[in-house]
Design a protein around this motif. Structure first.
Motif, PDB file in Angstrom:
ATOM      1  N   VAL A   2     -20.083  20.403 -60.066  1.00 28.76           N
ATOM      2  CA  VAL A   2     -18.831  20.299 -59.330  1.00 28.76           C
ATOM      3  C   VAL A   2     -17.844  21.300 -59.925  1.00 28.76           C
ATOM      4  O   VAL A   2     -17.716  21.387 -61.147  1.00 28.76           O
ATOM      5  N   GLY A  26     -18.807  22.165 -54.476  1.00 28.93           N
ATOM      6  CA  GLY A  26     -20.134  21.961 -55.043  1.00 28.93           C
ATOM      7  C   GLY A  26     -20.688  20.614 -54.627  1.00 28.93           C
ATOM      8  O   GLY A  26     -20.602  20.241 -53.464  1.00 28.93           O
ATOM      9  N   ARG A  27     -21.200  19.836 -55.569  1.00 30.42           N
ATOM     10  CA  ARG A  27     -21.806  18.540 -55.271  1.00 30.42           C
ATOM     11  C   ARG A  27     -20.729  17.477 -55.109  1.00 30.42           C
ATOM     12  O   ARG A  27     -20.631  16.506 -55.863  1.00 30.42           O
ATOM     13  N   THR A  28     -19.912  17.645 -54.096  1.00 27.57           N
ATOM     14  CA  THR A  28     -18.779  16.740 -53.902  1.00 27.57           C
ATOM     15  C   THR A  28     -19.213  15.343 -53.487  1.00 27.57           C
ATOM     16  O   THR A  28     -18.459  14.389 -53.656  1.00 27.57           O
ATOM     17  N   ASP A  29     -20.426  15.214 -52.946  1.00 25.83           N
ATOM     18  CA  ASP A  29     -20.907  13.892 -52.576  1.00 25.83           C
ATOM     19  C   ASP A  29     -21.156  13.021 -53.793  1.00 25.83           C
ATOM     20  O   ASP A  29     -21.304  11.795 -53.677  1.00 25.83           O
ATOM     21  N   SER A  30     -21.204  13.631 -54.963  1.00 20.78           N
ATOM     22  CA  SER A  30     -21.468  12.879 -56.196  1.00 20.78           C
ATOM     23  C   SER A  30     -20.203  12.464 -56.924  1.00 20.78           C
ATOM     24  O   SER A  30     -20.270  11.851 -57.984  1.00 20.78           O
ATOM     25  N   SER A 100     -19.118  11.891 -62.037  1.00 22.06           N
ATOM     26  CA  SER A 100     -20.142  11.905 -60.989  1.00 22.06           C
ATOM     27  C   SER A 100     -20.964  10.637 -60.942  1.00 22.06           C
ATOM     28  O   SER A 100     -22.083  10.642 -60.436  1.00 22.06           O
TER      29      SER A 100
END
Length: 127
Positions: A2, A26-30, A100
């Motif tokens: 992220v 980036g891995r914003t779902d996390s 996260s």
């Protein structure tokens, strides 16, 4: 991974208001809790505020309670820190941080709980 980018810092006078923003990519779902920390010259980094993924839980340092508000827009991956009645002692570099993992209502205050950090934005409050 992220990535976090803060914005909105600046030079203001005591009593003024300022809103900081932090954009996540980036891995914003996390992303679970999002928080703000600050570090003044010669001092350790300290907790300011945090908000849970669910938006139902917020957490504030005693020094900013009733003056600062934290909010987030999960759809846009943004977190905001609305700072009112600013004082010279609020002068610091302000950092955005995210974790996260954790529950949807989790909003921790310990810096060790956060795994991703932004580069910081300077806030200077003159008397």
């Amino acid at each position: 991974q992220v990535q976090l980018v803060e914005s909105g810092g600046g030079l203001v006078q005591a009593g003024d208001s300022l809103t900081l923003s932090c954009a996540a990519s980036g891995r914003t779902d996390s992303i679970y809790p999002m928080g703000w920390f600050r570090q003044a010259p010669g001092k350790e980094r300290e907790f300011v505020a945090a908000i849970s993924r669910s938006l139902r839980s917020t957490n504030f340092a005693d020094s900013v309670k009733d003056r600062f508000t934290i909010s987030r827009d999960n759809a846009k991956n943004l977190v905001f820190l609305q700072m009112n009645s600013l004082k010279p002692e609020d002068t610091a570099v302000y950092y955005c941080a995210v974790r996260s993992s954790g529950g949807n209502n989790y909003a921790p205050s310990r810096s060790s709980e956060y795994g991703y950090w932004g580069q910081g934005t300077q806030v200077t409050v003159s008397s």
